[in-house]
Design a protein around this motif. Structure first.
Motif, PDB file in Angstrom:
ATOM      1  N   THR A  32       1.157  -1.381  -0.089  1.00  0.00           N
ATOM      2  CA  THR A  32      -0.298   0.171  -0.153  1.00  0.00           C
ATOM      3  C   THR A  32       0.865   1.838  -0.306  1.00  0.00           C
ATOM      4  O   THR A  32       1.292   1.529   1.139  1.00  0.00           O
ATOM      5  CB  THR A  32      -0.986  -0.157   1.106  1.00  0.00           C
ATOM      6  OG1 THR A  32      -1.483  -1.524   1.376  1.00  0.00           O
ATOM      7  CG2 THR A  32      -1.779   1.431   1.139  1.00  0.00           C
ATOM      8  N   SER A  50       3.141  11.551  -0.700  1.00  0.00           N
ATOM      9  CA  SER A  50       2.885  10.337  -0.608  1.00  0.00           C
ATOM     10  C   SER A  50       4.412   9.211  -0.326  1.00  0.00           C
ATOM     11  O   SER A  50       5.699  10.525  -0.663  1.00  0.00           O
ATOM     12  CB  SER A  50       2.865   9.867  -1.629  1.00  0.00           C
ATOM     13  OG  SER A  50       3.737  10.525  -3.066  1.00  0.00           O
ATOM     14  N   LYS A  99      -3.535   3.565  -1.455  1.00  0.00           N
ATOM     15  CA  LYS A  99      -3.668   3.126  -2.758  1.00  0.00           C
ATOM     16  C   LYS A  99      -2.897   1.701  -2.650  1.00  0.00           C
ATOM     17  O   LYS A  99      -2.104   1.707  -2.054  1.00  0.00           O
ATOM     18  CB  LYS A  99      -3.235   3.827  -3.964  1.00  0.00           C
ATOM     19  CG  LYS A  99      -1.837   4.378  -4.559  1.00  0.00           C
ATOM     20  CD  LYS A  99      -1.779   4.791  -5.020  1.00  0.00           C
ATOM     21  CE  LYS A  99      -0.562   5.261  -5.787  1.00  0.00           C
ATOM     22  NZ  LYS A  99      -0.365   4.245  -6.088  1.00  0.00           N
ATOM     23  N   ARG A 100      -3.267   1.031  -3.928  1.00  0.00           N
ATOM     24  CA  ARG A 100      -2.036  -0.722  -4.051  1.00  0.00           C
ATOM     25  C   ARG A 100      -1.436   0.330  -4.978  1.00  0.00           C
ATOM     26  O   ARG A 100      -1.061   1.117  -5.750  1.00  0.00           O
ATOM     27  CB  ARG A 100      -3.015  -1.497  -5.726  1.00  0.00           C
ATOM     28  CG  ARG A 100      -3.999  -1.986  -4.589  1.00  0.00           C
ATOM     29  CD  ARG A 100      -4.567  -3.088  -5.394  1.00  0.00           C
ATOM     30  NE  ARG A 100      -3.582  -3.112  -6.372  1.00  0.00           N
ATOM     31  CZ  ARG A 100      -4.253  -4.590  -7.084  1.00  0.00           C
ATOM     32  NH1 ARG A 100      -5.761  -4.753  -7.248  1.00  0.00           N
ATOM     33  NH2 ARG A 100      -4.012  -5.146  -8.068  1.00  0.00           N
ATOM     34  N   ARG A 103      -1.238   0.629  -8.258  1.00  0.00           N
ATOM     35  CA  ARG A 103      -2.251   1.609  -8.529  1.00  0.00           C
ATOM     36  C   ARG A 103      -1.661   3.220  -9.268  1.00  0.00           C
ATOM     37  O   ARG A 103      -1.250   3.163  -8.059  1.00  0.00           O
ATOM     38  CB  ARG A 103      -3.391   1.486  -8.455  1.00  0.00           C
ATOM     39  CG  ARG A 103      -3.983   0.142  -8.836  1.00  0.00           C
ATOM     40  CD  ARG A 103      -4.327  -0.314  -9.815  1.00  0.00           C
ATOM     41  NE  ARG A 103      -4.567  -1.703 -10.058  1.00  0.00           N
ATOM     42  CZ  ARG A 103      -5.704  -2.186  -9.574  1.00  0.00           C
ATOM     43  NH1 ARG A 103      -6.911  -1.638  -9.746  1.00  0.00           N
ATOM     44  NH2 ARG A 103      -6.286  -3.506 -10.250  1.00  0.00           N
ATOM     45  N   TRP A 105      -3.083   7.534  -8.232  1.00  0.00           N
ATOM     46  CA  TRP A 105      -3.867   8.089  -7.106  1.00  0.00           C
ATOM     47  C   TRP A 105      -5.162   8.373  -7.934  1.00  0.00           C
ATOM     48  O   TRP A 105      -5.085   8.524  -8.786  1.00  0.00           O
ATOM     49  CB  TRP A 105      -3.179   9.266  -6.622  1.00  0.00           C
ATOM     50  CG  TRP A 105      -2.098   9.031  -5.419  1.00  0.00           C
ATOM     51  CD1 TRP A 105      -0.785   8.962  -5.928  1.00  0.00           C
ATOM     52  CD2 TRP A 105      -1.733   8.411  -4.129  1.00  0.00           C
ATOM     53  NE1 TRP A 105      -0.205   8.785  -4.760  1.00  0.00           N
ATOM     54  CE2 TRP A 105      -1.264   8.304  -3.601  1.00  0.00           C
ATOM     55  CE3 TRP A 105      -3.732   8.632  -3.392  1.00  0.00           C
ATOM     56  CZ2 TRP A 105      -0.604   7.808  -2.457  1.00  0.00           C
ATOM     57  CZ3 TRP A 105      -3.393   7.893  -2.204  1.00  0.00           C
ATOM     58  CH2 TRP A 105      -1.864   7.445  -2.002  1.00  0.00           C
ATOM     59  N   ASP A 106      -5.687   8.171  -7.129  1.00  0.00           N
ATOM     60  CA  ASP A 106      -7.917   7.711  -7.775  1.00  0.00           C
ATOM     61  C   ASP A 106      -8.664   8.567  -6.542  1.00  0.00           C
ATOM     62  O   ASP A 106      -8.782   7.534  -5.694  1.00  0.00           O
ATOM     63  CB  ASP A 106      -7.865   6.983  -8.581  1.00  0.00           C
ATOM     64  CG  ASP A 106      -9.251   6.982  -9.216  1.00  0.00           C
ATOM     65  OD1 ASP A 106     -10.192   7.480  -8.905  1.00  0.00           O
ATOM     66  OD2 ASP A 106      -9.503   5.983 -10.283  1.00  0.00           O
ATOM     67  N   LYS A 109     -11.063   5.817  -5.771  1.00  0.00           N
ATOM     68  CA  LYS A 109     -10.844   4.151  -5.676  1.00  0.00           C
ATOM     69  C   LYS A 109      -9.575   4.512  -4.136  1.00  0.00           C
ATOM     70  O   LYS A 109      -9.627   3.027  -3.711  1.00  0.00           O
ATOM     71  CB  LYS A 109     -10.078   3.927  -6.835  1.00  0.00           C
ATOM     72  CG  LYS A 109     -10.431   3.814  -8.085  1.00  0.00           C
ATOM     73  CD  LYS A 109     -10.085   2.502  -9.348  1.00  0.00           C
ATOM     74  CE  LYS A 109     -11.106   2.511 -10.298  1.00  0.00           C
ATOM     75  NZ  LYS A 109     -10.911   2.656 -11.434  1.00  0.00           N
ATOM     76  N   ASN A 110      -9.030   5.210  -4.181  1.00  0.00           N
ATOM     77  CA  ASN A 110      -8.493   5.769  -2.477  1.00  0.00           C
ATOM     78  C   ASN A 110      -9.219   4.990  -1.418  1.00  0.00           C
ATOM     79  O   ASN A 110     -10.441   5.100  -1.396  1.00  0.00           O
ATOM     80  CB  ASN A 110      -8.117   6.583  -2.240  1.00  0.00           C
ATOM     81  CG  ASN A 110      -6.969   7.756  -3.162  1.00  0.00           C
ATOM     82  OD1 ASN A 110      -6.844   7.117  -3.983  1.00  0.00           O
ATOM     83  ND2 ASN A 110      -6.794   8.996  -3.270  1.00  0.00           N
ATOM     84  N   TYR A 111      -8.930   4.184  -0.831  1.00  0.00           N
ATOM     85  CA  TYR A 111      -8.409   3.925   0.940  1.00  0.00           C
ATOM     86  C   TYR A 111      -8.614   5.502   1.880  1.00  0.00           C
ATOM     87  O   TYR A 111      -7.854   6.501   1.364  1.00  0.00           O
ATOM     88  CB  TYR A 111      -8.149   3.316   0.913  1.00  0.00           C
ATOM     89  CG  TYR A 111      -7.842   1.836   0.983  1.00  0.00           C
ATOM     90  CD1 TYR A 111      -9.290   1.170   0.455  1.00  0.00           C
ATOM     91  CD2 TYR A 111      -6.335   1.460   0.850  1.00  0.00           C
ATOM     92  CE1 TYR A 111      -8.495   0.202  -0.324  1.00  0.00           C
ATOM     93  CE2 TYR A 111      -6.253   0.137   0.080  1.00  0.00           C
ATOM     94  CZ  TYR A 111      -7.286  -0.364   0.101  1.00  0.00           C
ATOM     95  OH  TYR A 111      -7.014  -1.571  -1.092  1.00  0.00           O
TER      96      TYR A 111
END
Length: 122
Positions: A32, A50, A99-100, A103, A105-106, A109-111
């Motif tokens: 992650t 990040s 995020k995975r 992948r 950043w989105d 879709k992010n946690y």
């Protein structure tokens, strides 16, 4: 069930410092990418910092470069944001995010954590 829980926000005078913490659960921490977003009143949410899975690479928004430091302790499932020389424009809600690793950043879709308020007074 994925959960990210932030802490450490508060009120600080310009020039001061704060350290934010975020504890993650329900994820494979070593797969992650973690980061911090913030949202100031009336503005879009922006990615502030990040850090990759192993903690060897970091990225920062230009506005915080040289003042903020992101770090992580995978053994504690925790990511930190050390904020120094704070400015009034740093005021906003800070969100822990993940995020995975493979992948992009989105925001859809992010946690996401619930956010913690940071207020910098002048």
């Amino acid at each position: 069930q994925v959960q990210l829980v932030e802490s450490g926000g508060g009120l600080v005078q310009a020039g001061g410092s704060l350290r934010l913490s975020c504890v993650a659960s329900g994820i494979v921490i070593t797969r992650t990418t973690l980061g911090w977003y913030r949202q100031a009143p009336g503005k879009q949410r922006e990615l502030v910092a990040s850090i990759n899975t192993g903690g060897s690479r970091t990225n920062y928004a230009d506005s915080v470069k040289g003042r903020f430091t992101i770090s992580r302790d995978n053994a504690k499932d925790t990511v930190y944001l050390q904020m120094n020389n704070l400015k009034p424009e740093d005021t906003g809600v800070y969100y822990c995010a993940g995020k995975r690793f493979d992948r992009s950043w989105d925001e859809n879709k992010n946690y996401w954590g619930q956010g913690t308020q940071v207020t910098v007074s002048s």
